[in-house]
Design a protein around this motif. Structure first.
Motif, PDB file in Angstrom:
ATOM      1  N   ALA A 147       0.838  -1.201   0.000  1.00 22.41           N
ATOM      2  CA  ALA A 147       0.000   0.000   0.000  1.00 22.41           C
ATOM      3  C   ALA A 147       0.873   1.250   0.000  1.00 22.41           C
ATOM      4  N   HIS A 148       0.420   2.266  -0.729  1.00 21.56           N
ATOM      5  CA  HIS A 148       1.112   3.544  -0.793  1.00 21.56           C
ATOM      6  C   HIS A 148       0.206   4.638  -0.236  1.00 21.56           C
ATOM      7  N   PHE A 149       0.803   5.527   0.550  1.00 21.60           N
ATOM      8  CA  PHE A 149       0.064   6.617   1.182  1.00 21.60           C
ATOM      9  C   PHE A 149       0.723   7.937   0.803  1.00 21.60           C
ATOM     10  N   GLU A 150      -0.096   8.922   0.423  1.00 24.75           N
ATOM     11  CA  GLU A 150       0.430  10.219   0.010  1.00 24.75           C
ATOM     12  C   GLU A 150      -0.528  11.322   0.432  1.00 24.75           C
ATOM     13  N   ASN A 151       0.037  12.424   0.945  1.00 21.54           N
ATOM     14  CA  ASN A 151      -0.756  13.575   1.371  1.00 21.54           C
ATOM     15  C   ASN A 151      -1.833  13.180   2.378  1.00 21.54           C
ATOM     16  N   CYS A 152      -1.441  12.419   3.379  1.00 23.16           N
ATOM     17  CA  CYS A 152      -2.353  12.044   4.468  1.00 23.16           C
ATOM     18  C   CYS A 152      -1.879  12.729   5.753  1.00 23.16           C
ATOM     19  N   ASP A 191       5.511  -3.908  -0.026  1.00 26.75           N
ATOM     20  CA  ASP A 191       5.750  -2.667  -0.749  1.00 26.75           C
ATOM     21  C   ASP A 191       4.884  -1.590  -0.113  1.00 26.75           C
ATOM     22  N   VAL A 192       5.470  -0.895   0.855  1.00 24.76           N
ATOM     23  CA  VAL A 192       4.754   0.175   1.549  1.00 24.76           C
ATOM     24  C   VAL A 192       5.548   1.465   1.388  1.00 24.76           C
ATOM     25  N   LYS A 193       4.877   2.502   0.936  1.00 27.60           N
ATOM     26  CA  LYS A 193       5.523   3.797   0.761  1.00 27.60           C
ATOM     27  C   LYS A 193       4.644   4.890   1.359  1.00 27.60           C
ATOM     28  N   ILE A 194       5.266   5.740   2.151  1.00 27.76           N
ATOM     29  CA  ILE A 194       4.547   6.833   2.822  1.00 27.76           C
ATOM     30  C   ILE A 194       5.255   8.130   2.451  1.00 27.76           C
ATOM     31  N   THR A 195       4.614   8.961   1.654  1.00 29.10           N
ATOM     32  CA  THR A 195       5.236  10.207   1.209  1.00 29.10           C
ATOM     33  C   THR A 195       4.304  11.388   1.477  1.00 29.10           C
ATOM     34  N   ASN A 196       4.918  12.535   1.785  1.00 30.36           N
ATOM     35  CA  ASN A 196       4.168  13.778   2.007  1.00 30.36           C
ATOM     36  C   ASN A 196       3.042  13.586   3.017  1.00 30.36           C
ATOM     37  N   CYS A 197       3.353  12.932   4.125  1.00 26.42           N
ATOM     38  CA  CYS A 197       2.353  12.698   5.176  1.00 26.42           C
ATOM     39  C   CYS A 197       2.818  13.340   6.482  1.00 26.42           C
ATOM     40  N   ASN A 226      10.837  -3.467   3.446  1.00 30.38           N
ATOM     41  CA  ASN A 226      10.498  -2.653   2.277  1.00 30.38           C
ATOM     42  C   ASN A 226       9.435  -1.593   2.589  1.00 30.38           C
ATOM     43  N   THR A 227       9.696  -0.795   3.601  1.00 28.84           N
ATOM     44  CA  THR A 227       8.805   0.303   3.979  1.00 28.84           C
ATOM     45  C   THR A 227       9.588   1.603   3.877  1.00 28.84           C
ATOM     46  N   GLY A 286      14.109  -5.583  -0.113  1.00 26.97           N
ATOM     47  CA  GLY A 286      13.715  -4.203  -0.351  1.00 26.97           C
ATOM     48  C   GLY A 286      14.289  -3.273   0.688  1.00 26.97           C
ATOM     49  N   GLU A 287      14.225  -1.979   0.411  1.00 26.41           N
ATOM     50  CA  GLU A 287      14.759  -0.975   1.324  1.00 26.41           C
ATOM     51  C   GLU A 287      13.738  -0.626   2.415  1.00 26.41           C
ATOM     52  N   THR A 288      14.256  -0.239   3.558  1.00 25.28           N
ATOM     53  CA  THR A 288      13.430   0.380   4.593  1.00 25.28           C
ATOM     54  C   THR A 288      14.170   1.618   5.055  1.00 25.28           C
ATOM     55  N   TYR A 289      13.515   2.763   4.961  1.00 19.52           N
ATOM     56  CA  TYR A 289      14.232   3.994   5.306  1.00 19.52           C
ATOM     57  C   TYR A 289      13.294   5.117   5.725  1.00 19.52           C
ATOM     58  N   VAL A 290      13.915   6.144   6.340  1.00 17.49           N
ATOM     59  CA  VAL A 290      13.288   7.438   6.599  1.00 17.49           C
ATOM     60  C   VAL A 290      14.197   8.481   5.962  1.00 17.49           C
ATOM     61  N   LYS A 291      13.647   9.271   5.029  1.00 19.20           N
ATOM     62  CA  LYS A 291      14.431  10.296   4.355  1.00 19.20           C
ATOM     63  C   LYS A 291      13.641  11.601   4.285  1.00 19.20           C
ATOM     64  N   ASN A 292      14.378  12.719   4.281  1.00 25.56           N
ATOM     65  CA  ASN A 292      13.759  14.036   4.129  1.00 25.56           C
ATOM     66  C   ASN A 292      12.552  14.203   5.047  1.00 25.56           C
TER      67      ASN A 292
END
Length: 281
Positions: A56-61, A94-100, A122-123, A153-159
């Protein structure tokens, strides 16, 4: 839920709700679920946007609801990212959290975070912030409570950044409470009070902390000292800066294009452009 949800900038208000927007979100390798453009406020007894997720991908939450739980794995956005077990015994995800972001307090037991409570593979967390107070027992972080990576997969916190106060009894930090196995923490800063500024526990010497900064008056150290790191590696983890330095335009430029100078400290560039849609009558 396994589809695509677009909140179109609307805000959903809860009052002592048992669950947030979604209990379980699970897409698949070929059809990742997406959740985007939504805000929450009020009070919830589980994580704000989703309790447990995979593919799941999450954006602008943005979570603005107070989270109070009597269990582990909770956060303003996602409680836990649990991978799917494959036939060969490995785990994939495959989990991606951006602009949250999280703007309210989160209180629970272990694995408590502003953005995500627990993730095993892979988060990716990028361009996210926490401004709420995060409280728990062990593995408590302003951005993530517990993160683990693997070869799948990668797991990270960036920016990303934290400005809230983070409290707990063990493995407590401004960015990640407990980090394990090639987790990356990069290009991020902590301005909130926490026992450790960046990572509360680094399980082994594969965890990478690079180009991170912290308010020296808020935390004494960036992360715990371990004998397997050299003095150079310790110094490279994170740099303590003063409040005056952190509020300067030069510091925002040092963080990179993902950030923009603000008052008192830098914010993410997307925070200046996020808009809320006009509700339909």
């Amino acid at each position: 839920f396994s589809g695509s949800f677009d909140g179109q900038g609307h805000t959903v208000t809860f009052k002592n709700a048992d669950w947030g927007l979604f209990g379980y979100v699970r897409g698949s390798e070929g059809a990742v679920a997406t959740i985007k453009n939504v805000k929450t406020k009020g009070s919830i007894n589980h994580s704000g946007i989703a309790h447990e997720v995979a593919y799941a991908h999450f954006e602008n939450c943005i979570n603005g609801a107070t989270i109070t739980v009597n269990h582990i794995r909770a956060a303003g956005v996602i409680g836990s990212a649990v991978g799917v077990r494959l036939g060969n015994g490995t785990t994939a995800n495959d989990v991606k959290i951006t602009n949250c972001g999280n703007e309210a307090s989160v209180t629970g037991l272990g694995n408590i975070g502003g953005i995500i409570g627990w993730a095993n593979v892979n988060t990716r967390v990028e361009n996210c912030y926490n401004a709420g107070n995060i409280n728990g027992k062990e593995a408590v972080g302003g951005i993530a409570g517990f993160l683990q990576s693997s070869f799948r997969g990668e797991t990270y916190v960036k920016n990303s950044y934290n400005s809230g106060t983070v409290t707990g009894t063990e493995y407590v930090a401004g960015i990640v409470g407990d980090a394990m196995n090639t987790v990356q923490i990069a290009d991020s800063y902590n301005a909130g009070k926490a026992h450790y500024a960046i990572a509360g526990n680094v399980y082994n010497n594969t965890v990478q902390i690079t180009r991170c900064y912290f308010l020296g008056t808020a935390s004494a150290n960036s992360s715990p000292d371990y004998t397997w790191y050299t003095e150079e590696e310790m110094a490279a983890r994170a740099t303590a800066v003063s409040g005056q330095e952190m509020s300067s335009a030069e510091f925002a430029a040092l963080l990179g294009s993902a950030f923009k100078a603000s008052c008192p400290y830098p914010v993410l560039s997307w925070q200046c452009t996020w808009t809320v849609a006009t509700p339909t009558p």
